[in-house]
Design a protein around this motif. Structure first.
Motif, short mmCIF file in Angstrom:
data_model
loop_
_atom_site.label_atom_id
_atom_site.label_comp_id
_atom_site.label_asym_id
_atom_site.label_seq_id
_atom_site.Cartn_x
_atom_site.Cartn_y
_atom_site.Cartn_z
N TYR A 161 0.85 -1.19 0.00
CA TYR A 161 0.00 0.00 0.00
C TYR A 161 0.88 1.24 0.00
O TYR A 161 2.04 1.21 0.45
CB TYR A 161 -0.96 0.01 1.20
CG TYR A 161 -0.29 0.06 2.55
CD1 TYR A 161 -0.06 1.27 3.21
CD2 TYR A 161 0.11 -1.11 3.20
CE1 TYR A 161 0.54 1.31 4.46
CE2 TYR A 161 0.72 -1.07 4.45
CZ TYR A 161 0.93 0.14 5.07
OH TYR A 161 1.54 0.17 6.30
N PHE A 162 0.35 2.34 -0.52
CA PHE A 162 1.06 3.61 -0.57
C PHE A 162 0.61 4.52 0.58
O PHE A 162 -0.57 4.56 0.92
CB PHE A 162 0.77 4.34 -1.88
CG PHE A 162 1.44 3.76 -3.09
CD1 PHE A 162 2.80 3.95 -3.32
CD2 PHE A 162 0.72 3.03 -4.02
CE1 PHE A 162 3.42 3.42 -4.44
CE2 PHE A 162 1.32 2.50 -5.15
CZ PHE A 162 2.67 2.70 -5.36
N ILE A 163 1.58 5.24 1.15
CA ILE A 163 1.29 6.39 2.00
C ILE A 163 1.67 7.62 1.19
O ILE A 163 2.83 7.76 0.78
CB ILE A 163 2.09 6.36 3.32
CG1 ILE A 163 1.84 5.06 4.08
CG2 ILE A 163 1.71 7.56 4.19
CD1 ILE A 163 2.68 4.92 5.35
N PHE B 193 5.40 9.96 -1.83
CA PHE B 193 4.82 8.68 -1.39
C PHE B 193 5.88 7.77 -0.84
O PHE B 193 7.07 7.89 -1.17
CB PHE B 193 4.09 7.98 -2.55
CG PHE B 193 5.00 7.60 -3.70
CD1 PHE B 193 5.71 6.40 -3.69
CD2 PHE B 193 5.14 8.44 -4.79
CE1 PHE B 193 6.54 6.05 -4.74
CE2 PHE B 193 5.98 8.09 -5.86
CZ PHE B 193 6.67 6.90 -5.83
N ASP B 194 5.45 6.87 0.02
CA ASP B 194 6.22 5.68 0.41
C ASP B 194 5.39 4.47 0.02
O ASP B 194 4.16 4.49 0.18
CB ASP B 194 6.48 5.64 1.92
CG ASP B 194 7.57 6.58 2.36
OD1 ASP B 194 8.24 7.19 1.50
OD2 ASP B 194 7.76 6.72 3.59
N LEU B 195 6.06 3.45 -0.50
CA LEU B 195 5.38 2.17 -0.74
C LEU B 195 5.73 1.24 0.41
O LEU B 195 6.91 1.02 0.72
CB LEU B 195 5.81 1.55 -2.06
CG LEU B 195 5.20 0.17 -2.35
CD1 LEU B 195 3.68 0.24 -2.44
CD2 LEU B 195 5.78 -0.43 -3.64
N MET B 196 4.69 0.70 1.04
CA MET B 196 4.86 -0.17 2.19
C MET B 196 4.42 -1.59 1.86
O MET B 196 3.58 -1.80 0.98
CB MET B 196 4.01 0.35 3.37
CG MET B 196 4.18 1.81 3.71
SD MET B 196 5.84 2.18 4.35
CE MET B 196 5.85 1.16 5.84
N HIS B 197 4.98 -2.53 2.61
CA HIS B 197 4.44 -3.89 2.64
C HIS B 197 4.34 -4.25 4.11
O HIS B 197 5.35 -4.50 4.76
CB HIS B 197 5.34 -4.86 1.90
CG HIS B 197 4.78 -6.26 1.83
ND1 HIS B 197 4.97 -7.19 2.83
CD2 HIS B 197 4.00 -6.87 0.89
CE1 HIS B 197 4.36 -8.31 2.50
NE2 HIS B 197 3.76 -8.15 1.33
N GLY B 198 3.14 -4.24 4.63
CA GLY B 198 2.98 -4.38 6.07
C GLY B 198 3.63 -3.20 6.77
O GLY B 198 3.31 -2.05 6.48
N GLY C 27 9.23 7.92 -3.22
CA GLY C 27 9.31 8.70 -4.45
C GLY C 27 8.50 9.98 -4.37
O GLY C 27 7.82 10.25 -3.37
N SER C 28 8.56 10.76 -5.44
CA SER C 28 7.87 12.04 -5.44
C SER C 28 7.90 12.68 -6.82
O SER C 28 8.66 12.25 -7.70
CB SER C 28 8.52 13.01 -4.44
OG SER C 28 9.82 13.38 -4.88
#
Length: 450
Positions: free
Chosen positions: A337-339, A365-370, A377-378
């Motif tokens: 999921y993205f923040i 954004f940050d891409l997270m996994h759990g 990125g930006s």
């Protein structure tokens, strides 16, 4: 004793491998020349089973005590030589292939000749079939550790991940680039830098290729680099390395929404590829990932702050998410999921603020996994005056970035991009718990060898 063991060793001479272990099915009665190392030895008195391992897998070599003229006979001299083998010895075998239902993978080789190319002189404190071994014990002899089936599977998956990622980007018109790893100033600000001597002045190992890949969009528009980055973070967690591989992508004439789409499609494609190509490897690991569907969920930074507050967790707008915050979020947010839309003051100086007129939020954004961050990125700032102002706001000196800023005098296009940690992505795909097993020779605050 040393000279005695050396006398047992043979030169390679004119012997060359004819086949790998993966190529023996359907070859009953054919003579082959195999080369590899001894993964295991089972001695049953009159019969000796040696598992020869090569880059593709293993095959059983069957030595029988002298029984001249009978099927599968091995001469006494060859049998005696085989009895001298130790695990991890490098050998070459000429022999006849035969199908054998009870043999591993249904095939074995009856040897006619054998060369001991290098006789093992030490026995490692673990087997190639072992899984749970103390990390420091393994890392001290990492090359031997990498013979273990578990790690061989991990790194074959890694190879195919990279293959899929390169193919994905190439097919979309990106060009692979290489940027300097010795730099004169910080790529992203901050103090997590490794200083080095560069002739008569100080330099640093690159934290990222950020400024260079931005500049390269001026000429090539769509670029990527897969290369080491260096971060002097004094962390002893299971997810931090001082030297890691970053997959960096930069794209002109787009914004952060566009590159988020590229990132999620790239990850979905790469996971689908390895699931298809690495069935045997995932069988060894005992897990198989599910190809994630796109688009990945997107949550605004402010939204997640409110969710945490609603759970009674102490956090304020403008705070970074600490480990306990991410743990709490991961119990509610599964998979990738993205923040998005982080506070501008929390992001690097080159990050563009939101187009809605707000200077408090950034197009980032940050891409997270759990609870694991795997990418950031930006949209980037492409106007020189704005970039200089952000440098000053973050306590950085524009003159230190003069060689970067000058490029902005020549029509820097709007652009966006991201950096993706290969080792962290590999952790999410394989289920690894420690990032040190996602790289060949890990570097961290405690380890600089081997």
């Amino acid at each position: 004793m040393l000279f005695a063991s050396m006398s047992l060793e043979d030169d390679l001479g004119d012997w060359r491998r004819s086949h790998y272990s993966s190529e023996l099915h359907g070859m009953d009665g054919r003579e082959v020349t195999l080369m590899g190392y001894v993964a295991s030895i089972r001695d049953h008195g009159n019969i000796l089973f040696v598992m020869l391992a090569d880059k593709d897998g293993e095959v059983q070599i069957v030595f029988k005590r002298n029984a001249e003229g009978s099927d599968g006979a091995t001469t006494q001299a060859l049998f005696s030589k085989a009895r001298m083998l130790k695990e991890h010895s490098s050998i070459a075998v000429k022999g006849i292939v035969r199908s054998m239902k009870n043999a591993p993978k249904g095939v074995e080789v009856v040897p006619k000749e054998m060369k001991i190319l290098s006789l093992a002189r030490s026995v490692p404190p673990f087997s190639v079939y072992s899984k749970n071994i103390p990390l420091d014990v393994r890392l001290d002899i990492r090359a031997v550790d990498l013979r273990r089936h578990y790690l061989r599977a991990v790194f074959r998956i890694r190879h195919n991940l990279l293959k899929a990622i390169r193919s994905f980007l190439d097919e979309r018109g990106f060009i692979e680039v290489s940027t300097p790893k010795m730099i004169s100033t910080a790529s992203e600000g901050g103090a997590a830098l490794f200083p080095i001597f560069y002739f008569d002045r100080e330099a640093f190992l690159a934290q990222s290729p950020q400024l260079y890949k931005e500049q390269l969009t001026l000429a090539f528009e769509k670029v990527y680099e897969i290369a080491p980055i260096f971060r002097a973070e004094p962390s002893r967690t299971n997810r931090h390395l001082a030297e890691a591989i970053s997959i960096d992508v930069e794209h002109a004439f787009v914004n952060y929404e566009d590159v988020m789409g590229i990132l999620e499609e790239m990850i979905s494609h790469a996971i689908g590829y390895v699931v298809d190509k690495c069935k045997d490897e995932f069988s060894i690991l005992g897990t198989t990932p599910i190809k994630p569907s796109t688009p990945f969920p997107r949550y605004r930074y402010s939204q997640l702050i409110d969710i945490l507050k609603g759970e009674g967790i102490r956090i304020e707008w403008g705070d970074d998410f600490a480990a306990e915050h991410l743990k709490a979020l991961s119990s509610m947010l599964k998979g990738y999921y993205f923040i998005v839309d982080w506070p501008a003051r929390m992001r690097p100086f080159y990050t563009k603020t939101k187009d809605d007129g707000s200077t408090a939020l950034s197009e980032s954004f940050d891409l997270m996994h759990g609870d694991l961050e795997i990418s950031s990125g930006s949209t980037r700032i492409n106007r020189k005056d704005e970039l200089m102002e952000r440098l000053k706001m973050q306590g950085l000196k524009p003159e230190s970035f003069a060689h970067h800023l000058i490029v902005f005098d020549y029509g820097m296009p709007p652009h966006a991009g991201f950096g993706l940690g290969l080792e962290r992505l590999l952790m999410t795909v394989t289920g690894l718990e420690n990032i040190r097993d996602a790289t060949f020779y890990p570097r961290d605050i405690d380890r600089l060898v081997p």
